[in-house]
Design an enzyme around this catalytic site. Structure first.
Site, PDB file in Angstrom:
ATOM      1  N   ILE A 128       0.859  -1.187   0.000  1.00 35.34           N
ATOM      2  CA  ILE A 128       0.000   0.000   0.000  1.00 35.34           C
ATOM      3  C   ILE A 128       0.896   1.238   0.000  1.00 35.34           C
ATOM      4  O   ILE A 128       1.554   1.548   0.996  1.00 35.34           O
ATOM      5  CB  ILE A 128      -0.935   0.015   1.220  1.00 35.34           C
ATOM      6  CG1 ILE A 128      -1.825  -1.231   1.229  1.00 35.34           C
ATOM      7  CG2 ILE A 128      -1.775   1.289   1.233  1.00 35.34           C
ATOM      8  CD1 ILE A 128      -2.700  -1.351   2.470  1.00 35.34           C
ATOM      9  N   ASP A 129       0.942   1.930  -1.127  1.00 38.54           N
ATOM     10  CA  ASP A 129       1.670   3.194  -1.217  1.00 38.54           C
ATOM     11  C   ASP A 129       0.741   4.303  -0.750  1.00 38.54           C
ATOM     12  O   ASP A 129      -0.409   4.391  -1.205  1.00 38.54           O
ATOM     13  CB  ASP A 129       2.110   3.476  -2.651  1.00 38.54           C
ATOM     14  CG  ASP A 129       3.090   2.450  -3.169  1.00 38.54           C
ATOM     15  OD1 ASP A 129       3.807   1.845  -2.350  1.00 38.54           O
ATOM     16  OD2 ASP A 129       3.137   2.233  -4.400  1.00 38.54           O
ATOM     17  N   CYS A 130       1.217   5.169   0.134  1.00 41.41           N
ATOM     18  CA  CYS A 130       0.333   6.214   0.647  1.00 41.41           C
ATOM     19  C   CYS A 130       1.093   7.515   0.855  1.00 41.41           C
ATOM     20  O   CYS A 130       2.315   7.525   1.016  1.00 41.41           O
ATOM     21  CB  CYS A 130      -0.347   5.762   1.933  1.00 41.41           C
ATOM     22  SG  CYS A 130       0.767   5.096   3.184  1.00 41.41           S
ATOM     23  N   ALA A 140      -2.052   5.847  -2.934  1.00 42.16           N
ATOM     24  CA  ALA A 140      -1.625   6.318  -4.250  1.00 42.16           C
ATOM     25  C   ALA A 140      -1.161   5.130  -5.091  1.00 42.16           C
ATOM     26  O   ALA A 140      -0.685   4.125  -4.566  1.00 42.16           O
ATOM     27  CB  ALA A 140      -0.501   7.337  -4.119  1.00 42.16           C
TER      28      ALA A 140
END
Length: 255
Positions: A128-130, A140
């Site tokens: 999970i890119d955030c 994101a």
């Protein structure tokens, strides 16, 4: 099982190892095979290799290259980049990779379930890119270029429901900054799910890894902490030795 300490290796479009800063400013690190051999000698817990441009460029995983990587790797190997279906994952597992890391496609629960049903939860991680947007966390995709209206906690719950065995929480804002993890973010996600959470994004020294574990991560990962040294970010491949790892983990135990 003791917490894991995981080097993250990033591949660019030419299959060179690079390190990014906030998902940009790619700095050449070295040949992936040479770096893998160094980490073999250092007996790392696990290694994670990510092709950072594959999904954005619409490329499928290069199975021949992955097979060569796996043959050089003497520790558990995770691989991510360009995996969009179970048919993409199948040859990667056949090549000797223990775990696939799903990025953009982790937004599709049907794909996650298909891969999990075929290979088991322990073989599937979601990344999970955030990043912070207007003082709120958002997920994101496409190397941070596209932000979706979902929080990291919401995304973590969705991928957990779909069956992943592990969640990597990648903080884009601190990627390559070597200033430490955002402990609040790690705490929020790890307390919201029951599967192991891996902290990624911001670590630059051993103390940061300790802080990540104290914040609730089951494992800590980094690129910078194991490839750069000093203020000038000179390239040096490092990893804590057995005594340092034991002390790091002891220091991370919350009284």
């Amino acid at each position: 099982m003791r917490p894991r300490i995981i080097p993250i290796l990033l591949l660019d479009s030419r299959k060179r190892l690079v390190k990014t800063r906030r998902f940009a400013e790619e700095v050449y690190i070295g040949d992936p095979f040479n770096v893998l051999r160094i980490f073999n000698e250092k007996e790392v817990d696990e290694i994670c290799v990510l092709d950072i441009n594959a999904s954005r460029e619409g490329r499928s995983p290069d199975v021949g290259f992955i097979s060569e990587l796996a043959s050089e790797c003497f520790m558990p190997l995770s691989y991510g980049g360009g995996i969009a279906s179970v048919s993409d994952a199948a040859p990667i597992f056949a090549a000797g990779v223990e775990k696939v890391v799903l990025g953009r496609v982790s937004n599709r629960q049907d794909v996650i379930r298909t891969v999990v049903n075929e290979y088991g939860s322990q073989a599937v991680a979601a990344c999970i890119d955030c990043r912070r947007v207007d003082d709120a966390w958002r997920v994101a995709i496409d190397r941070g270029e596209k932000v979706i209206e979902r929080t990291p906690v919401e995304q973590a719950k969705l991928v957990e429901q779909a069956g992943v065995g592990e969640i990597i929480v990648q903080n884009i804002d601190r990627d390559g900054e070597r200033c430490g993890y955002d402990e609040s973010l790690i705490r929020q996600v790890s307390s919201a799910v029951d599967v192991p959470v891996v902290a990624l994004g911001g670590a630059g020294e051993l103390g940061h890894l300790v802080a990540g574990l104290k914040a609730g991560a089951s494992a800590v990962a980094s690129g910078s902490a194991f490839t750069f040294i000093g203020r000038l970010r000179a390239v040096l491949i490092t990893y804590p030795n057995e005594d340092q790892s034991r002390q790091l983990i002891a220091n991370s135990v919350v009284a």
